[in-house]
Design a protein around this motif. Structure first.
Motif, PDB file in Angstrom:
ATOM      1  N   GLY A   1       1.350   5.822  -7.411  1.00 13.84           N
ATOM      2  CA  GLY A   1      -0.076   6.107  -7.871  1.00 13.84           C
ATOM      3  C   GLY A   1      -0.080   4.929  -8.421  1.00 13.84           C
ATOM      4  O   GLY A   1       0.761   3.546  -8.149  1.00 13.84           O
ATOM      5  N   THR A   2      -1.651   4.512  -9.425  1.00 12.65           N
ATOM      6  CA  THR A   2      -2.256   3.445  -9.690  1.00 12.65           C
ATOM      7  C   THR A   2      -2.440   3.081 -11.435  1.00 12.65           C
ATOM      8  O   THR A   2      -3.567   2.460 -11.794  1.00 12.65           O
ATOM      9  CB  THR A   2      -3.461   2.806  -8.757  1.00 12.65           C
ATOM     10  N   LEU A   3      -1.879   4.401 -11.829  1.00 13.91           N
ATOM     11  CA  LEU A   3      -2.155   3.959 -13.301  1.00 13.91           C
ATOM     12  C   LEU A   3      -1.659   3.169 -13.314  1.00 13.91           C
ATOM     13  O   LEU A   3      -0.352   2.860 -13.847  1.00 13.91           O
ATOM     14  CB  LEU A   3      -1.485   5.625 -14.160  1.00 13.91           C
ATOM     15  N   PRO A   4      -2.580   2.182 -14.597  1.00 15.38           N
ATOM     16  CA  PRO A   4      -2.005   0.661 -15.453  1.00 15.38           C
ATOM     17  C   PRO A   4      -0.730   1.096 -16.276  1.00 15.38           C
ATOM     18  O   PRO A   4      -1.114   1.923 -17.180  1.00 15.38           O
ATOM     19  CB  PRO A   4      -3.692   0.721 -16.000  1.00 15.38           C
ATOM     20  N   PRO A   5      -0.475   0.587 -16.007  1.00 16.63           N
ATOM     21  CA  PRO A   5       0.490   0.658 -17.621  1.00 16.63           C
ATOM     22  C   PRO A   5       0.836   0.127 -18.205  1.00 16.63           C
ATOM     23  O   PRO A   5       1.461   0.653 -18.999  1.00 16.63           O
ATOM     24  CB  PRO A   5       1.702  -0.693 -16.664  1.00 16.63           C
ATOM     25  N   GLN A   6      -0.508  -0.688 -19.062  1.00 14.14           N
ATOM     26  CA  GLN A   6      -0.840  -0.313 -20.084  1.00 14.14           C
ATOM     27  C   GLN A   6      -1.078   0.141 -20.395  1.00 14.14           C
ATOM     28  O   GLN A   6      -1.773   0.538 -21.997  1.00 14.14           O
ATOM     29  CB  GLN A   6      -1.597  -2.162 -20.360  1.00 14.14           C
ATOM     30  N   PHE A   7      -1.365   1.347 -19.944  1.00 18.64           N
ATOM     31  CA  PHE A   7      -2.439   2.450 -20.795  1.00 18.64           C
ATOM     32  C   PHE A   7      -1.852   3.763 -20.611  1.00 18.64           C
ATOM     33  O   PHE A   7      -1.662   4.067 -21.146  1.00 18.64           O
ATOM     34  CB  PHE A   7      -3.384   2.807 -20.309  1.00 18.64           C
ATOM     35  N   PHE A   8      -0.599   3.741 -19.660  1.00 18.85           N
ATOM     36  CA  PHE A   8       0.278   5.095 -19.433  1.00 18.85           C
ATOM     37  C   PHE A   8       1.431   4.536 -19.179  1.00 18.85           C
ATOM     38  O   PHE A   8       2.148   3.610 -18.218  1.00 18.85           O
ATOM     39  CB  PHE A   8       0.144   5.479 -18.175  1.00 18.85           C
ATOM     40  N   ALA A   9       2.351   5.203 -20.129  1.00 18.50           N
ATOM     41  CA  ALA A   9       4.391   5.487 -20.014  1.00 18.50           C
ATOM     42  C   ALA A   9       4.464   6.414 -19.214  1.00 18.50           C
ATOM     43  O   ALA A   9       4.611   7.541 -19.004  1.00 18.50           O
ATOM     44  CB  ALA A   9       4.030   5.806 -21.215  1.00 18.50           C
ATOM     45  N   VAL A  10       4.713   6.514 -17.739  1.00 23.99           N
ATOM     46  CA  VAL A  10       5.093   7.222 -16.809  1.00 23.99           C
ATOM     47  C   VAL A  10       6.560   6.498 -16.459  1.00 23.99           C
ATOM     48  O   VAL A  10       6.987   5.448 -16.404  1.00 23.99           O
ATOM     49  CB  VAL A  10       4.180   6.901 -15.102  1.00 23.99           C
ATOM     50  N   THR A  11       6.846   7.959 -16.326  1.00 26.65           N
ATOM     51  CA  THR A  11       8.786   7.982 -15.836  1.00 26.65           C
ATOM     52  C   THR A  11       8.517   8.274 -14.733  1.00 26.65           C
ATOM     53  O   THR A  11       8.130   9.960 -14.634  1.00 26.65           O
ATOM     54  CB  THR A  11       9.288   7.948 -17.012  1.00 26.65           C
ATOM     55  N   VAL A  12      10.171   8.271 -13.877  1.00 28.46           N
ATOM     56  CA  VAL A  12       9.404   9.386 -13.258  1.00 28.46           C
ATOM     57  C   VAL A  12      11.492   9.751 -12.973  1.00 28.46           C
ATOM     58  O   VAL A  12      12.631   9.040 -13.241  1.00 28.46           O
ATOM     59  CB  VAL A  12       9.825   8.253 -11.355  1.00 28.46           C
TER      60      VAL A  12
ATOM     61  N   THR B   1      16.662  14.244  -9.716  1.00 24.37           N
ATOM     62  CA  THR B   1      17.192  15.492  -8.947  1.00 24.37           C
ATOM     63  C   THR B   1      18.802  15.047  -9.470  1.00 24.37           C
ATOM     64  O   THR B   1      20.114  15.869 -10.345  1.00 24.37           O
ATOM     65  CB  THR B   1      17.375  16.526  -8.386  1.00 24.37           C
ATOM     66  N   SER B   2      19.623  13.524  -9.379  1.00 21.87           N
ATOM     67  CA  SER B   2      20.462  12.828  -9.603  1.00 21.87           C
ATOM     68  C   SER B   2      20.130  12.205 -11.427  1.00 21.87           C
ATOM     69  O   SER B   2      21.532  11.667 -11.697  1.00 21.87           O
ATOM     70  CB  SER B   2      20.938  11.857  -8.160  1.00 21.87           C
ATOM     71  N   VAL B   3      19.703  12.961 -11.963  1.00 23.94           N
ATOM     72  CA  VAL B   3      19.649  12.564 -13.097  1.00 23.94           C
ATOM     73  C   VAL B   3      19.683  11.563 -13.570  1.00 23.94           C
ATOM     74  O   VAL B   3      19.934  10.818 -14.871  1.00 23.94           O
ATOM     75  CB  VAL B   3      20.333  13.218 -14.423  1.00 23.94           C
ATOM     76  N   THR B   4      18.294  10.605 -13.084  1.00 23.92           N
ATOM     77  CA  THR B   4      18.007   8.886 -12.947  1.00 23.92           C
ATOM     78  C   THR B   4      16.804   9.297 -14.079  1.00 23.92           C
ATOM     79  O   THR B   4      15.586   9.300 -13.200  1.00 23.92           O
ATOM     80  CB  THR B   4      18.334   8.229 -12.247  1.00 23.92           C
ATOM     81  N   GLU B   5      16.538   8.600 -14.955  1.00 28.17           N
ATOM     82  CA  GLU B   5      14.782   8.342 -15.107  1.00 28.17           C
ATOM     83  C   GLU B   5      14.469   6.798 -15.216  1.00 28.17           C
ATOM     84  O   GLU B   5      15.696   6.316 -15.476  1.00 28.17           O
ATOM     85  CB  GLU B   5      14.971   8.055 -16.938  1.00 28.17           C
ATOM     86  N   THR B   6      13.020   5.950 -14.904  1.00 20.08           N
ATOM     87  CA  THR B   6      13.039   4.875 -14.462  1.00 20.08           C
ATOM     88  C   THR B   6      11.431   4.096 -15.235  1.00 20.08           C
ATOM     89  O   THR B   6      11.123   5.569 -14.804  1.00 20.08           O
ATOM     90  CB  THR B   6      13.593   4.531 -13.839  1.00 20.08           C
ATOM     91  N   SER B   7      11.116   3.734 -15.093  1.00 17.98           N
ATOM     92  CA  SER B   7       9.750   2.923 -15.593  1.00 17.98           C
ATOM     93  C   SER B   7       9.361   2.788 -13.672  1.00 17.98           C
ATOM     94  O   SER B   7       9.964   2.401 -12.713  1.00 17.98           O
ATOM     95  CB  SER B   7       9.585   2.004 -15.519  1.00 17.98           C
ATOM     96  N   VAL B   8       7.681   2.860 -13.846  1.00 24.82           N
ATOM     97  CA  VAL B   8       6.917   3.339 -12.148  1.00 24.82           C
ATOM     98  C   VAL B   8       7.289   1.709 -12.430  1.00 24.82           C
ATOM     99  O   VAL B   8       7.367   1.855 -10.532  1.00 24.82           O
ATOM    100  CB  VAL B   8       6.008   3.249 -12.708  1.00 24.82           C
TER     101      VAL B   8
ATOM    102  N   GLN C   1       1.357  -1.052  -0.019  1.00 21.44           N
ATOM    103  CA  GLN C   1      -0.064  -0.067   0.274  1.00 21.44           C
ATOM    104  C   GLN C   1       0.961   1.431  -0.012  1.00 21.44           C
ATOM    105  O   GLN C   1       0.562   2.261  -0.784  1.00 21.44           O
ATOM    106  CB  GLN C   1      -0.944   0.053   1.077  1.00 21.44           C
ATOM    107  N   THR C   2       2.133   1.566   0.761  1.00 21.49           N
ATOM    108  CA  THR C   2       3.041   2.369   0.405  1.00 21.49           C
ATOM    109  C   THR C   2       4.091   2.636  -0.927  1.00 21.49           C
ATOM    110  O   THR C   2       3.475   3.458  -1.053  1.00 21.49           O
ATOM    111  CB  THR C   2       3.929   2.561   1.731  1.00 21.49           C
ATOM    112  N   VAL C   3       3.773   1.420  -1.290  1.00 22.07           N
ATOM    113  CA  VAL C   3       3.640   1.717  -2.839  1.00 22.07           C
ATOM    114  C   VAL C   3       3.498   1.995  -3.749  1.00 22.07           C
ATOM    115  O   VAL C   3       3.753   3.433  -4.685  1.00 22.07           O
ATOM    116  CB  VAL C   3       5.163   0.357  -2.913  1.00 22.07           C
ATOM    117  N   THR C   4       2.120   1.614  -3.632  1.00 22.42           N
ATOM    118  CA  THR C   4       1.132   2.161  -4.509  1.00 22.42           C
ATOM    119  C   THR C   4       1.271   3.712  -3.907  1.00 22.42           C
ATOM    120  O   THR C   4       0.591   4.269  -5.106  1.00 22.42           O
ATOM    121  CB  THR C   4       0.036   0.865  -3.845  1.00 22.42           C
ATOM    122  N   ASN C   5       0.964   4.007  -2.683  1.00 23.06           N
ATOM    123  CA  ASN C   5       0.739   5.438  -2.534  1.00 23.06           C
ATOM    124  C   ASN C   5       1.681   6.343  -3.270  1.00 23.06           C
ATOM    125  O   ASN C   5       1.522   7.644  -3.407  1.00 23.06           O
ATOM    126  CB  ASN C   5       0.553   5.594  -0.909  1.00 23.06           C
ATOM    127  N   MET C   6       3.154   5.524  -2.972  1.00 19.69           N
ATOM    128  CA  MET C   6       3.835   6.330  -3.137  1.00 19.69           C
ATOM    129  C   MET C   6       3.694   6.715  -5.159  1.00 19.69           C
ATOM    130  O   MET C   6       4.318   8.163  -4.890  1.00 19.69           O
ATOM    131  CB  MET C   6       5.261   6.012  -3.128  1.00 19.69           C
TER     132      MET C   6
END
Length: 91
Positions: free
Chosen positions: A25-36, A39-46, A18-23
């Motif tokens: 979000g819950t957008l379904p990955p098959q419909f949304f390409a979310v990246t984070v 500021t250490s300029v690192t990009e990763t998938s949700v 639940q903590t990870v989900t709250n941090m």
């Protein structure tokens, strides 16, 4: 993480999920390409971020268990035992 899920109380596992989900979000990955992007300029998938956050909480939970065991042994006056890794993780 599988060993943790099998051995930890279900309430702890549910709280961590639940903590990870709250941090993140819950957008379904098959419909949304979310990246984070940090500021250490690192990009990763949700999903990768979720795995990392969950793993960090598992490590913290394990360290806290060792601390509590050590404190109990100190208070009870029993000699401390060296920390043990879960089965299958002895390297």
């Amino acid at each position: 993480m599988e060993l943790f899920v099998k051995g930890a109380p279900q309430q702890v596992v549910d709280a961590m999920r639940q903590t990870v989900t709250n941090m993140i979000g819950t957008l379904p990955p098959q419909f949304f390409a979310v990246t984070v992007i940090t500021t250490s300029v690192t990009e990763t998938s949700v999903s990768e971020l979720a795995k990392l956050l969950y793993w960090l909480m598992v490590v913290a939970y394990s360290i806290r268990n060792i601390e509590v065991r050590f404190d109990m042994e100190r208070v009870l006056g029993t000699p401390p035992k060296p920390p043990e890794l879960p089965p299958g993780e002895n390297n």
